[in-house]
Design a protein around this motif. Structure first.
Motif, PDB file in Angstrom:
ATOM      1  N   GLY A  17      53.906  16.216  73.978  1.00 13.42           N
ATOM      2  CA  GLY A  17      52.861  17.150  73.538  1.00 13.42           C
ATOM      3  C   GLY A  17      53.397  18.509  73.122  1.00 13.42           C
ATOM      4  N   CYS A  18      54.670  18.592  72.728  1.00 18.16           N
ATOM      5  CA  CYS A  18      55.266  19.900  72.417  1.00 18.16           C
ATOM      6  C   CYS A  18      54.839  20.389  71.028  1.00 18.16           C
ATOM      7  N   SER A  19      54.576  21.688  70.939  1.00 18.08           N
ATOM      8  CA  SER A  19      54.103  22.282  69.672  1.00 18.08           C
ATOM      9  C   SER A  19      55.192  22.346  68.601  1.00 18.08           C
ATOM     10  N   ASP A  36      58.577  21.372  66.135  1.00 20.66           N
ATOM     11  CA  ASP A  36      58.764  20.229  65.234  1.00 20.66           C
ATOM     12  C   ASP A  36      60.234  19.769  65.123  1.00 20.66           C
ATOM     13  N   CYS A  37      61.003  19.955  66.186  1.00 15.17           N
ATOM     14  CA  CYS A  37      62.419  19.553  66.187  1.00 15.17           C
ATOM     15  C   CYS A  37      62.491  18.083  65.737  1.00 15.17           C
ATOM     16  N   SER A  38      63.210  17.842  64.657  1.00 11.32           N
ATOM     17  CA  SER A  38      63.027  16.570  63.963  1.00 11.32           C
ATOM     18  C   SER A  38      63.723  15.389  64.642  1.00 11.32           C
ATOM     19  N   TYR A  39      64.400  15.650  65.737  1.00 15.00           N
ATOM     20  CA  TYR A  39      65.065  14.578  66.488  1.00 15.00           C
ATOM     21  C   TYR A  39      64.276  14.189  67.732  1.00 15.00           C
ATOM     22  N   CYS A  40      63.195  14.927  68.047  1.00 17.10           N
ATOM     23  CA  CYS A  40      62.673  14.895  69.418  1.00 17.10           C
ATOM     24  C   CYS A  40      61.464  13.980  69.602  1.00 17.10           C
ATOM     25  N   ALA A  41      61.555  13.147  70.640  1.00 18.95           N
ATOM     26  CA  ALA A  41      60.486  12.203  70.991  1.00 18.95           C
ATOM     27  C   ALA A  41      59.252  12.936  71.518  1.00 18.95           C
ATOM     28  N   GLN A  42      59.427  14.215  71.892  1.00 18.47           N
ATOM     29  CA  GLN A  42      58.354  14.904  72.618  1.00 18.47           C
ATOM     30  C   GLN A  42      57.523  15.840  71.755  1.00 18.47           C
ATOM     31  N   SER A  43      57.872  15.952  70.472  1.00 17.26           N
ATOM     32  CA  SER A  43      57.094  16.805  69.579  1.00 17.26           C
ATOM     33  C   SER A  43      55.736  16.157  69.325  1.00 17.26           C
ATOM     34  N   ALA A  44      54.680  16.965  69.397  1.00 12.81           N
ATOM     35  CA  ALA A  44      53.321  16.441  69.153  1.00 12.81           C
ATOM     36  C   ALA A  44      53.112  16.116  67.674  1.00 12.81           C
ATOM     37  N   ALA A  84      61.197  20.749  80.359  1.00 15.28           N
ATOM     38  CA  ALA A  84      59.771  20.767  79.994  1.00 15.28           C
ATOM     39  C   ALA A  84      59.640  20.846  78.483  1.00 15.28           C
ATOM     40  N   ALA A  85      58.712  20.065  77.945  1.00 12.92           N
ATOM     41  CA  ALA A  85      58.495  20.031  76.493  1.00 12.92           C
ATOM     42  C   ALA A  85      57.539  21.155  76.102  1.00 12.92           C
ATOM     43  N   TRP A  86      58.049  22.354  76.167  1.00 13.19           N
ATOM     44  CA  TRP A  86      57.275  23.535  75.813  1.00 13.19           C
ATOM     45  C   TRP A  86      58.021  24.342  74.769  1.00 13.19           C
ATOM     46  N   LYS A  87      57.256  25.112  73.977  1.00  9.07           N
ATOM     47  CA  LYS A  87      57.898  26.081  73.086  1.00  9.07           C
ATOM     48  C   LYS A  87      58.611  27.126  73.941  1.00  9.07           C
TER      49      LYS A  87
HETATM   50 FE1  SF4 Z   1      61.879  20.877  70.330  1.00  5.09          FE
HETATM   51 FE2  SF4 Z   1      62.270  21.006  72.995  1.00  5.09          FE
HETATM   52 FE3  SF4 Z   1      59.796  20.691  72.010  1.00  5.09          FE
HETATM   53 FE4  SF4 Z   1      61.536  18.683  71.825  1.00  5.09          FE
HETATM   54  S1  SF4 Z   1      60.721  19.539  73.700  1.00  5.09           S
HETATM   55  S2  SF4 Z   1      60.152  19.425  70.203  1.00  5.09           S
HETATM   56  S3  SF4 Z   1      63.477  19.804  71.542  1.00  5.09           S
HETATM   57  S4  SF4 Z   1      61.153  22.490  71.710  1.00  5.09           S
END
Ligand code: SF4
Ligand code: SAM
Ligand code: DTB
Length: 331
Positions: free
Chosen positions: A46-48, A50-58, A94-97
Protein backbone atom coordinates in the motif's frame (compact mmCIF):
# COMPACT_ATOMS: atom_id res chain seq x y z
CA UNK A 1 37.31 7.02 -3.65
CA UNK A 2 36.70 8.78 -6.92
CA UNK A 3 34.95 7.46 -10.01
CA UNK A 4 38.08 6.97 -12.15
CA UNK A 5 39.88 4.93 -9.49
CA UNK A 6 36.81 2.77 -8.95
CA UNK A 7 36.34 2.24 -12.64
CA UNK A 8 39.95 1.14 -13.02
CA UNK A 9 39.44 -1.39 -10.25
CA UNK A 10 36.15 -2.61 -11.71
CA UNK A 11 37.80 -3.19 -15.08
CA UNK A 12 40.76 -5.20 -13.74
CA UNK A 13 41.06 -8.82 -14.77
CA UNK A 14 38.67 -10.73 -12.48
CA UNK A 15 41.32 -12.53 -10.43
CA UNK A 16 43.36 -9.35 -9.92
CA UNK A 17 40.28 -7.58 -8.62
CA UNK A 18 39.18 -10.26 -6.16
CA UNK A 19 42.75 -10.75 -4.96
CA UNK A 20 42.90 -7.04 -4.11
CA UNK A 21 39.51 -6.98 -2.42
CA UNK A 22 40.40 -10.12 -0.48
CA UNK A 23 43.48 -8.40 0.95
CA UNK A 24 41.40 -5.42 2.08
CA UNK A 25 38.87 -7.81 3.56
CA UNK A 26 41.49 -9.78 5.50
CA UNK A 27 43.06 -6.61 6.86
CA UNK A 28 39.76 -5.27 8.16
CA UNK A 29 37.72 -8.38 8.87
CA UNK A 30 40.17 -11.13 9.88
CA UNK A 31 37.62 -13.16 11.85
CA UNK A 32 36.08 -15.31 9.07
CA UNK A 33 32.65 -14.23 10.21
CA UNK A 34 29.40 -13.41 8.43
CA UNK A 35 26.74 -11.31 10.14
CA UNK A 36 23.24 -12.76 10.19
CA UNK A 37 20.54 -10.12 9.99
CA UNK A 38 16.84 -10.94 10.11
CA UNK A 39 14.32 -8.80 8.26
CA UNK A 40 10.70 -8.27 9.21
CA UNK A 41 8.14 -6.31 7.28
CA UNK A 42 6.17 -4.60 10.07
CA UNK A 43 3.96 -2.69 7.61
CA UNK A 44 3.49 -4.34 4.25
CA UNK A 45 2.19 -2.95 0.95
CA UNK A 46 0.00 0.00 0.00
CA UNK A 47 2.96 2.38 -0.40
CA UNK A 48 2.33 5.75 -2.08
CA UNK A 49 5.70 5.70 -3.89
CA UNK A 50 6.26 4.40 -7.40
CA UNK A 51 9.68 2.67 -7.10
CA UNK A 52 9.51 0.57 -10.23
CA UNK A 53 11.07 -2.56 -8.72
CA UNK A 54 8.90 -2.76 -5.62
CA UNK A 55 6.17 -5.29 -4.80
CA UNK A 56 4.78 -2.92 -2.17
CA UNK A 57 3.93 0.13 -4.27
CA UNK A 58 0.17 0.76 -4.40
CA UNK A 59 0.61 1.83 -8.03
CA UNK A 60 1.18 -1.69 -9.32
CA UNK A 61 -0.95 -4.79 -9.17
CA UNK A 62 1.18 -7.40 -7.44
CA UNK A 63 0.31 -10.32 -5.18
CA UNK A 64 1.15 -8.22 -2.11
CA UNK A 65 -1.88 -6.93 -0.19
CA UNK A 66 -1.73 -3.80 1.94
CA UNK A 67 -1.63 -4.64 5.65
CA UNK A 68 -1.79 -2.68 8.90
CA UNK A 69 1.18 -1.98 11.14
CA UNK A 70 1.99 -5.15 13.06
CA UNK A 71 1.18 -5.30 16.76
CA UNK A 72 4.10 -5.03 19.16
CA UNK A 73 3.55 -8.52 20.60
CA UNK A 74 3.91 -10.13 17.21
CA UNK A 75 7.03 -8.14 16.38
CA UNK A 76 8.53 -9.15 19.73
CA UNK A 77 7.82 -12.81 19.04
CA UNK A 78 9.57 -12.57 15.68
CA UNK A 79 12.51 -10.65 17.14
CA UNK A 80 12.97 -13.18 19.94
CA UNK A 81 12.88 -15.98 17.37
CA UNK A 82 15.55 -14.20 15.28
CA UNK A 83 17.74 -13.83 18.37
CA UNK A 84 17.28 -17.49 19.34
CA UNK A 85 18.30 -18.49 15.81
CA UNK A 86 21.58 -16.59 15.97
CA UNK A 87 20.77 -13.24 14.35
CA UNK A 88 22.68 -10.31 15.78
CA UNK A 89 20.76 -7.70 13.87
CA UNK A 90 17.02 -7.23 13.46
CA UNK A 91 15.76 -4.96 10.69
CA UNK A 92 12.17 -3.76 10.60
CA UNK A 93 10.84 -2.42 7.30
CA UNK A 94 7.72 -0.39 6.54
CA UNK A 95 6.23 0.41 3.14
CA UNK A 96 5.85 4.11 3.77
CA UNK A 97 7.00 7.24 1.98
CA UNK A 98 8.29 8.26 5.39
CA UNK A 99 7.34 8.91 9.01
CA UNK A 100 6.33 12.11 10.76
CA UNK A 101 6.74 13.04 14.41
CA UNK A 102 3.48 13.39 16.32
CA UNK A 103 1.59 10.78 14.31
CA UNK A 104 0.09 7.71 15.95
CA UNK A 105 1.96 5.31 13.72
CA UNK A 106 5.32 6.90 14.49
CA UNK A 107 4.59 6.65 18.23
CA UNK A 108 3.73 2.99 17.73
CA UNK A 109 7.01 2.37 15.89
CA UNK A 110 8.98 4.09 18.66
CA UNK A 111 7.26 1.89 21.21
CA UNK A 112 8.09 -1.26 19.19
CA UNK A 113 11.73 -0.17 18.79
CA UNK A 114 12.11 0.45 22.53
CA UNK A 115 11.02 -3.08 23.32
CA UNK A 116 13.02 -4.76 20.54
CA UNK A 117 16.17 -2.91 21.55
CA UNK A 118 15.95 -4.46 25.02
CA UNK A 119 16.72 -7.86 23.46
CA UNK A 120 20.31 -6.68 22.81
CA UNK A 121 20.52 -7.16 19.03
CA UNK A 122 21.52 -4.34 16.72
CA UNK A 123 18.25 -2.67 15.78
CA UNK A 124 17.79 -1.40 12.25
CA UNK A 125 14.72 0.23 10.77
CA UNK A 126 13.82 1.21 7.23
CA UNK A 127 10.75 3.43 7.23
CA UNK A 128 11.39 5.81 4.32
CA UNK A 129 12.04 9.55 4.66
CA UNK A 130 13.06 11.03 8.02
CA UNK A 131 13.47 14.60 9.20
CA UNK A 132 15.87 15.66 11.94
CA UNK A 133 13.39 15.13 14.76
CA UNK A 134 12.24 11.73 13.59
CA UNK A 135 15.86 10.59 13.32
CA UNK A 136 16.65 11.81 16.83
CA UNK A 137 13.60 10.08 18.28
CA UNK A 138 14.44 6.78 16.60
CA UNK A 139 17.99 6.99 17.93
CA UNK A 140 16.69 7.70 21.45
CA UNK A 141 14.28 4.76 21.19
CA UNK A 142 17.22 2.43 20.49
CA UNK A 143 17.67 2.23 16.72
CA UNK A 144 21.37 1.54 16.03
CA UNK A 145 21.27 1.70 12.22
CA UNK A 146 18.92 3.10 9.60
CA UNK A 147 18.56 1.54 6.16
CA UNK A 148 17.89 3.92 3.29
CA UNK A 149 19.31 2.84 -0.05
CA UNK A 150 20.40 5.28 -2.72
CA UNK A 151 19.78 2.31 -5.04
CA UNK A 152 21.56 3.57 -8.18
CA UNK A 153 23.26 6.66 -9.64
CA UNK A 154 21.54 10.08 -9.37
CA UNK A 155 21.12 10.14 -13.15
CA UNK A 156 19.41 6.75 -13.32
CA UNK A 157 17.32 7.30 -10.16
CA UNK A 158 14.87 9.48 -12.11
CA UNK A 159 14.14 6.56 -14.44
CA UNK A 160 13.28 4.31 -11.50
CA UNK A 161 11.28 6.54 -9.15
CA UNK A 162 9.29 9.73 -9.78
CA UNK A 163 7.60 10.34 -6.43
CA UNK A 164 10.77 11.39 -4.58
CA UNK A 165 14.25 12.45 -5.63
CA UNK A 166 17.78 11.23 -5.14
CA UNK A 167 18.42 14.40 -3.13
CA UNK A 168 15.51 13.47 -0.81
CA UNK A 169 17.32 10.19 -0.12
CA UNK A 170 20.57 12.02 0.67
CA UNK A 171 18.74 14.44 2.98
CA UNK A 172 17.35 11.57 5.03
CA UNK A 173 20.79 9.99 5.24
CA UNK A 174 22.19 13.30 6.52
CA UNK A 175 19.56 13.32 9.28
CA UNK A 176 20.40 9.73 10.18
CA UNK A 177 24.09 10.59 10.54
CA UNK A 178 23.42 13.77 12.49
CA UNK A 179 21.32 11.81 14.97
CA UNK A 180 24.23 9.40 15.51
CA UNK A 181 22.70 6.31 13.94
CA UNK A 182 24.80 4.15 11.65
CA UNK A 183 23.94 4.42 7.97
CA UNK A 184 23.00 1.31 6.04
CA UNK A 185 22.83 2.31 2.39
CA UNK A 186 23.44 0.48 -0.83
CA UNK A 187 21.62 -0.37 -4.00
CA UNK A 188 20.09 -2.76 -6.47
CA UNK A 189 21.73 -4.33 -9.50
CA UNK A 190 19.49 -5.08 -12.47
CA UNK A 191 17.45 -1.90 -12.85
CA UNK A 192 18.64 -1.37 -16.41
CA UNK A 193 21.60 0.68 -15.17
CA UNK A 194 24.99 0.88 -16.85
CA UNK A 195 28.23 -0.15 -15.19
CA UNK A 196 29.02 3.53 -14.80
CA UNK A 197 25.76 4.02 -12.85
CA UNK A 198 26.83 1.28 -10.45
CA UNK A 199 30.27 2.78 -10.01
CA UNK A 200 28.79 6.25 -9.51
CA UNK A 201 26.56 4.88 -6.77
CA UNK A 202 29.56 3.40 -4.97
CA UNK A 203 31.55 6.58 -5.42
CA UNK A 204 28.80 8.52 -3.64
CA UNK A 205 28.51 5.99 -0.81
CA UNK A 206 32.25 5.87 -0.30
CA UNK A 207 32.38 9.66 0.02
CA UNK A 208 29.86 9.81 2.85
CA UNK A 209 31.43 11.15 6.00
CA UNK A 210 31.46 8.90 7.96
CA UNK A 211 31.31 6.08 5.45
CA UNK A 212 28.26 3.80 5.73
CA UNK A 213 28.45 1.14 8.40
CA UNK A 214 26.65 -1.26 6.12
CA UNK A 215 26.25 -1.50 2.34
CA UNK A 216 23.57 -3.83 1.03
CA UNK A 217 24.07 -5.05 -2.53
CA UNK A 218 20.70 -6.31 -3.77
CA UNK A 219 20.15 -8.14 -7.04
CA UNK A 220 16.75 -7.32 -8.43
CA UNK A 221 14.06 -9.85 -7.62
CA UNK A 222 11.72 -9.23 -10.56
CA UNK A 223 8.16 -8.77 -9.31
CA UNK A 224 5.30 -9.58 -11.71
CA UNK A 225 3.07 -6.53 -12.13
CA UNK A 226 5.88 -3.97 -11.68
CA UNK A 227 7.61 -2.14 -14.55
CA UNK A 228 10.74 -4.18 -13.79
CA UNK A 229 8.99 -7.53 -14.06
CA UNK A 230 10.81 -8.53 -17.24
CA UNK A 231 14.18 -7.08 -16.31
CA UNK A 232 17.11 -9.31 -17.25
CA UNK A 233 19.06 -10.96 -14.44
CA UNK A 234 22.48 -9.60 -13.52
CA UNK A 235 25.56 -11.47 -14.68
CA UNK A 236 27.07 -13.36 -11.73
CA UNK A 237 30.57 -12.00 -12.27
CA UNK A 238 29.23 -8.45 -12.22
CA UNK A 239 27.75 -9.10 -8.79
CA UNK A 240 31.14 -10.31 -7.55
CA UNK A 241 32.91 -7.32 -9.10
CA UNK A 242 30.47 -4.98 -7.36
CA UNK A 243 31.04 -6.67 -3.99
CA UNK A 244 34.80 -6.44 -4.54
CA UNK A 245 34.85 -2.73 -5.29
CA UNK A 246 32.46 -2.06 -2.40
CA UNK A 247 34.90 -3.87 -0.09
CA UNK A 248 37.86 -1.86 -1.39
CA UNK A 249 36.08 1.50 -1.36
CA UNK A 250 34.41 1.09 2.04
CA UNK A 251 36.76 -1.23 3.93
CA UNK A 252 35.05 -1.07 7.33
CA UNK A 253 31.52 -1.59 6.13
CA UNK A 254 29.54 -4.74 6.40
CA UNK A 255 29.02 -5.51 2.75
CA UNK A 256 25.67 -7.26 2.78
CA UNK A 257 24.85 -9.77 0.08
CA UNK A 258 21.15 -8.95 0.10
CA UNK A 259 18.12 -9.64 -2.13
CA UNK A 260 18.53 -12.22 -4.87
CA UNK A 261 20.42 -14.91 -2.94
CA UNK A 262 17.66 -17.44 -3.48
CA UNK A 263 18.44 -17.30 -7.19
CA UNK A 264 22.22 -17.64 -6.60
CA UNK A 265 24.18 -20.88 -6.45
CA UNK A 266 26.19 -21.68 -3.34
CA UNK A 267 29.31 -21.30 -5.48
CA UNK A 268 28.40 -17.76 -6.48
CA UNK A 269 27.65 -16.80 -2.89
CA UNK A 270 31.01 -18.29 -1.91
CA UNK A 271 32.79 -16.10 -4.47
CA UNK A 272 30.94 -13.11 -3.02
CA UNK A 273 32.13 -13.99 0.50
CA UNK A 274 35.67 -14.36 -0.81
CA UNK A 275 35.48 -11.00 -2.57
CA UNK A 276 34.31 -9.17 0.55
CA UNK A 277 30.69 -9.85 1.48
CA UNK A 278 30.38 -10.41 5.22
CA UNK A 279 26.72 -10.19 5.97
CA UNK A 280 23.49 -11.77 4.75
CA UNK A 281 19.79 -11.55 5.42
CA UNK A 282 18.91 -14.67 7.30
CA UNK A 283 15.52 -16.36 7.57
CA UNK A 284 13.23 -17.69 4.86
CA UNK A 285 11.69 -14.35 3.97
CA UNK A 286 13.06 -10.95 3.01
CA UNK A 287 10.23 -8.38 3.14
CA UNK A 288 7.76 -9.91 0.69
CA UNK A 289 9.92 -12.34 -1.29
CA UNK A 290 11.77 -15.54 -0.46
CA UNK A 291 15.27 -16.08 0.89
CA UNK A 292 17.24 -19.33 1.33
CA UNK A 293 16.21 -21.56 4.23
CA UNK A 294 18.11 -20.76 7.45
CA UNK A 295 19.48 -24.27 7.74
CA UNK A 296 20.82 -24.13 4.18
CA UNK A 297 22.66 -20.90 5.05
CA UNK A 298 24.13 -22.39 8.23
CA UNK A 299 25.23 -25.48 6.29
CA UNK A 300 26.93 -23.34 3.66
CA UNK A 301 28.78 -21.27 6.27
CA UNK A 302 29.91 -24.44 7.98
CA UNK A 303 31.16 -25.95 4.72
CA UNK A 304 33.21 -22.81 4.18
CA UNK A 305 34.57 -22.63 7.72
CA UNK A 306 32.82 -19.31 8.27
CA UNK A 307 31.04 -18.47 11.51
CA UNK A 308 28.01 -16.35 12.32
CA UNK A 309 29.34 -13.00 13.57
CA UNK A 310 29.48 -12.53 17.33
CA UNK A 311 27.19 -9.84 18.69
CA UNK A 312 28.08 -6.18 18.82
CA UNK A 313 30.95 -5.56 16.47
CA UNK A 314 30.26 -2.31 14.64
CA UNK A 315 27.15 -1.57 16.67
CA UNK A 316 28.07 2.08 16.95
CA UNK A 317 28.15 4.52 14.11
CA UNK A 318 31.68 5.17 12.81
CA UNK A 319 33.10 8.56 13.77
CA UNK A 320 33.14 11.29 11.13
CA UNK A 321 36.52 12.40 9.86
CA UNK A 322 36.72 16.11 10.63
CA UNK A 323 38.78 16.94 7.60
CA UNK A 324 36.17 15.92 5.07
CA UNK A 325 33.06 17.85 4.06
CA UNK A 326 29.99 16.99 6.09
CA UNK A 327 27.52 16.92 3.20
CA UNK A 328 26.92 13.53 1.60
CA UNK A 329 28.74 14.30 -1.64
CA UNK A 330 26.78 14.46 -4.85
CA UNK A 331 29.78 14.14 -7.13
FE1 SF4 B 1 9.56 2.57 -2.72
FE2 SF4 B 1 10.04 1.69 -0.22
FE3 SF4 B 1 7.54 2.27 -0.99
FE4 SF4 B 1 8.75 0.13 -2.00
S1 SF4 B 1 8.20 0.44 0.12
S2 SF4 B 1 7.54 1.66 -3.14
S3 SF4 B 1 10.89 0.83 -2.10
S4 SF4 B 1 9.27 3.73 -0.82
N1 SAM C 1 10.13 2.07 2.05
C1 SAM C 1 11.46 2.10 2.53
C2 SAM C 1 12.43 2.60 1.51
O1 SAM C 1 12.09 2.71 0.35
O2 SAM C 1 13.56 2.92 1.90
C3 SAM C 1 11.96 0.77 3.07
C4 SAM C 1 11.64 -0.52 2.38
S1 SAM C 1 12.36 -0.75 0.76
C5 SAM C 1 11.48 -2.21 0.30
C6 SAM C 1 14.04 -1.21 1.07
C7 SAM C 1 14.93 -1.55 -0.10
O3 SAM C 1 14.66 -2.85 -0.56
C8 SAM C 1 14.84 -0.71 -1.34
O4 SAM C 1 15.51 0.50 -1.23
C9 SAM C 1 15.49 -1.61 -2.37
O5 SAM C 1 16.89 -1.39 -2.40
C10 SAM C 1 15.22 -3.01 -1.84
N2 SAM C 1 14.25 -3.71 -2.70
C11 SAM C 1 12.93 -3.51 -2.75
N3 SAM C 1 12.34 -4.30 -3.66
C12 SAM C 1 13.33 -5.04 -4.22
C13 SAM C 1 13.36 -6.04 -5.24
N4 SAM C 1 12.26 -6.41 -5.86
N5 SAM C 1 14.54 -6.58 -5.56
C14 SAM C 1 15.67 -6.19 -4.91
N6 SAM C 1 15.70 -5.25 -3.95
C15 SAM C 1 14.56 -4.67 -3.60
C1 DTB D 1 17.99 -3.96 1.60
O1 DTB D 1 18.89 -3.35 1.01
N1 DTB D 1 17.39 -5.05 1.15
C2 DTB D 1 16.37 -5.51 2.06
C3 DTB D 1 16.51 -4.52 3.25
N2 DTB D 1 17.52 -3.62 2.79
C4 DTB D 1 15.33 -3.79 3.75
C5 DTB D 1 15.03 -5.60 1.41
C6 DTB D 1 15.02 -6.49 0.21
C7 DTB D 1 13.64 -6.57 -0.32
C8 DTB D 1 13.52 -7.56 -1.44
C9 DTB D 1 12.17 -7.59 -2.03
C10 DTB D 1 11.05 -8.00 -1.10
O2 DTB D 1 11.22 -8.97 -0.32
O3 DTB D 1 10.00 -7.38 -1.18
Amino acid sequence: MQFDELKKLYDLPFFDLIQRSRKVHEANWPENEVQLCTLLSIKTGGCSEDCSYCAQSARYTTTVEAERLMEKDEVMERAQHALDNGSTRFCMGAAWKGVRDGTKRFDQVLDIVESVSELGMEVCTTLGELGEIEAQKLKEAGVTAYNHNIDTSPEHYKNIVSTHTFQDRLNTLRHVQDAGMAVCSGGILGLGETTDDRIKMLEILSNFNPQPESVPINSLVPIPGTPMAESQGVDSFEVVRMIAIARIAIPNAKVRLSAGRKQMSEELQTLCFFAGANSIFYGDKLLTTGNPQSQADLNLLEKLGLEPQKPNRGKDSPEAEDTRPREPALA
